[in-house]
Enzyme design. Structure first.
Site, mmCIF file in Angstrom:
data_model
loop_
_atom_site.group_PDB
_atom_site.id
_atom_site.type_symbol
_atom_site.label_atom_id
_atom_site.label_comp_id
_atom_site.label_asym_id
_atom_site.label_seq_id
_atom_site.Cartn_x
_atom_site.Cartn_y
_atom_site.Cartn_z
ATOM 1 N N ARG A 37 0.821 -1.220 0.000
ATOM 2 C CA ARG A 37 0.000 0.000 0.000
ATOM 3 C C ARG A 37 0.853 1.267 0.000
ATOM 4 O O ARG A 37 0.481 2.266 0.624
ATOM 5 C CB ARG A 37 -0.958 0.039 1.192
ATOM 6 C CG ARG A 37 -2.107 -0.926 1.118
ATOM 7 C CD ARG A 37 -3.235 -0.373 0.242
ATOM 8 N NE ARG A 37 -4.176 -1.441 -0.071
ATOM 9 C CZ ARG A 37 -5.282 -1.682 0.615
ATOM 10 N NH1 ARG A 37 -5.614 -0.917 1.622
ATOM 11 N NH2 ARG A 37 -6.071 -2.664 0.285
ATOM 12 N N ARG A 41 -3.885 6.533 0.636
ATOM 13 C CA ARG A 41 -4.461 7.745 1.230
ATOM 14 C C ARG A 41 -3.558 8.473 2.211
ATOM 15 O O ARG A 41 -3.862 9.600 2.577
ATOM 16 C CB ARG A 41 -5.790 7.388 1.908
ATOM 17 C CG ARG A 41 -6.903 7.137 0.909
ATOM 18 C CD ARG A 41 -8.100 6.477 1.567
ATOM 19 N NE ARG A 41 -7.766 5.114 1.948
ATOM 20 C CZ ARG A 41 -8.614 4.264 2.518
ATOM 21 N NH1 ARG A 41 -9.837 4.650 2.801
ATOM 22 N NH2 ARG A 41 -8.238 3.043 2.831
ATOM 23 N N ARG A 50 -7.259 10.953 -6.416
ATOM 24 C CA ARG A 50 -8.478 10.186 -6.187
ATOM 25 C C ARG A 50 -9.700 11.111 -6.263
ATOM 26 O O ARG A 50 -10.738 10.743 -6.825
ATOM 27 C CB ARG A 50 -8.402 9.519 -4.814
ATOM 28 C CG ARG A 50 -9.540 8.587 -4.487
ATOM 29 C CD ARG A 50 -9.325 8.126 -3.049
ATOM 30 N NE ARG A 50 -10.251 7.121 -2.607
ATOM 31 C CZ ARG A 50 -11.476 7.360 -2.165
ATOM 32 N NH1 ARG A 50 -11.948 8.588 -2.170
ATOM 33 N NH2 ARG A 50 -12.234 6.378 -1.734
ATOM 34 N N ASP A 87 -6.412 -3.560 -7.609
ATOM 35 C CA ASP A 87 -6.983 -4.217 -6.434
ATOM 36 C C ASP A 87 -7.115 -5.699 -6.713
ATOM 37 O O ASP A 87 -7.210 -6.114 -7.869
ATOM 38 C CB ASP A 87 -8.353 -3.627 -6.092
ATOM 39 C CG ASP A 87 -8.718 -3.928 -4.650
ATOM 40 O OD1 ASP A 87 -8.209 -3.234 -3.763
ATOM 41 O OD2 ASP A 87 -9.463 -4.905 -4.419
ATOM 42 N N TYR A 164 -14.089 -12.876 -0.336
ATOM 43 C CA TYR A 164 -14.909 -11.706 -0.674
ATOM 44 C C TYR A 164 -16.108 -12.098 -1.547
ATOM 45 O O TYR A 164 -17.200 -11.545 -1.407
ATOM 46 C CB TYR A 164 -14.058 -10.639 -1.375
ATOM 47 C CG TYR A 164 -13.114 -9.944 -0.415
ATOM 48 C CD1 TYR A 164 -13.545 -8.885 0.372
ATOM 49 C CD2 TYR A 164 -11.788 -10.362 -0.268
ATOM 50 C CE1 TYR A 164 -12.693 -8.249 1.266
ATOM 51 C CE2 TYR A 164 -10.925 -9.738 0.619
ATOM 52 C CZ TYR A 164 -11.388 -8.684 1.387
ATOM 53 O OH TYR A 164 -10.541 -8.073 2.273
#
Ligand code: CP3
Length: 366
Positions: A37, A41, A50, A87, A164
């Protein structure tokens, strides 16, 4: 539209090949470092791009913007590798499950897997149409990196992707997927099998588009009992390692198998055919290196929460991790790729990340 590139092997050599050399357990001048990562952010420039894209998915699906955020951490820190901005859930999205992000709730699927019939309907998506935006991002990033550092492509592990798909999003206890595995093991294996086929095609397509190393994220393998881990996670990662090996020429594209909570399985993972095993912070690097015994490289494993401590404390922890690896590896730093044991969080300080990266290079200089 990015122009089609010549085949990756015909591109000029790398200015910084420490990361690829460490994965092959060759000597390096310093221990290479990249961070899971590393684009995200915690960087104000990421938040700005973004916002321009409107959402995470718009960002990931736009090759030019995905390239921009991939390069942002490399402009700030002397990292030794770039990782594709994308992702692990792009694959089930392309299989028709309808990925979306509910604000503050993480990823979700509009059409999660709820029955054996849902599994029967799944097919491997076409990589150059349904996942074209990922391959275009890889090609664009390779072009823009221009030989500075290698580019890592990635996928989720079949088990982690399936979590998921079946849970429909994140989960506290994985009750749906574990029930499926226990009640209908044949259906569970059909699901893992088609997802594994898709993952293999996905990684091969990223490699063909220019990815110079590949990482599989088995984020949720560690929630399984040892028996179920071997049956539902390890087995499929072994198949990925075996099938990627075929047709990859003499200089194989290195494969890293990262797993949270994979400490009990380091020997199995080291024997899987992958070039490296990525570990979290719950195992010491001395023990990991000793048990892996020089068979493959080791990536890891600073607790990401260390980044909330002071730069001096971060530096001390980096030194301990580097030395632990060396002690377990017979006195040599070879075969170590420095990383966190999991990803960076949005509220971490870029200055502390800078301190970490500098400490790795300074304290490991040969
Ligand atoms: O490491 C990198 O810089 C490359 C990019 C990357 C992302 N996701 C970007 C992302 C990678 C390698 C991933 C992998 C991924 N995605 C995993 C495996 C690794 C892990 O963290 O365990 C998993 C489980 C996912 C699924 C996923 N995607 C979750 C749980 C979330 C929500 C996370 C959050 O913090 O809100 C995402 C979204 C996501 N993927 C973000 C990023 C930067 C946050 C996006 C945003 O809101 O801007």
């Amino acid at each position: 539209q990015p122009s089609p590139l010549a085949s990756p092997s015909s591109l000029p050599g790398l200015a910084n090949d420490r990361f690829l050399r460490a994965l092959r357990r060759q000597p390096v001048d310093r221990t290479p470092v990249w961070l899971m990562r590393q684009a995200g952010r915690y960087l104000p420039e990421y938040r700005a791009t973004r916002a321009q894209a409107g959402s995470f998915l718009n960002l990931a699906k736009n090759p030019e913007l995905a390239c921009e955020v991939t390069l942002q951490p490399l402009r700030r820190f002397p990292l030794d590798a770039a990782i594709l901005f994308s992702d692990i859930l792009t694959v089930p999205d392309a299989m028709g499950l309808g990925l979306y992000f509910a604000d503050g709730e993480g990823p979700k699927f509009e059409r999660p897997i709820r029955s054996a019939a849902d599994i029967e309907r799944l097919a491997v998506p076409d990589m150059e149409t349904e996942l074209r935006y990922v391959m275009d991002a890889v090609r664009t990033i390779r072009r823009e990196l221009n030989g500075s550092v290698p580019l890592i492509g990635f996928s989720g592990s079949p088990w982690t992707i399936a979590c998921y798909m079946v849970e429909g999003g994140g989960s506290d206890n994985y009750s749906r997927i574990k029930s499926l595995a226990l009640n209908e093991p044949a259906a569970m294996h059909r699901l893992l099998s088609v997802v594994t086929d898709a993952v293999i095609e996905y990684l091969k397509a990223q490699r063909a588009a220019g990815a110079q190393a590949l990482q599989v994220f088995d984020t949720w393998g560690g929630v399984l009992s040892p028996r179920m881990y071997r049956e539902f996670s390890l087995r499929y990662m072994q198949r990925i390692a075996a099938e990627l090996e075929r047709g990859d020429g003499d200089q194989r594209t290195p494969l890293i198998l990262f797993g949270k909570g994979n400490d009990p399985y380091l020997e199995d993972l080291a024997g899987s055919g992958a070039e490296a095993v990525g570990v979290d912070w719950t195992v010491g690097l001395d023990e990991a290196a000793r048990r892996i015994g020089g068979r493959v490289a080791v990536q890891g494993n600073l607790d990401p929460v260390t980044l909330y401590a002071s730069p001096d404390a971060i530096r001390a922890e980096v030194g301990l991790a580097l030395d632990a690896y060396r002690d377990g590896n017979g006195g040599s730093r070879e075969g170590h790729v420095f990383n966190l044991g999991h990803g960076l969080s949005p509220d971490m300080s870029p200055d502390h990340v800078a301190a970490l990266v500098a400490a790795v290079h300074e304290l490991s200089a040969r």
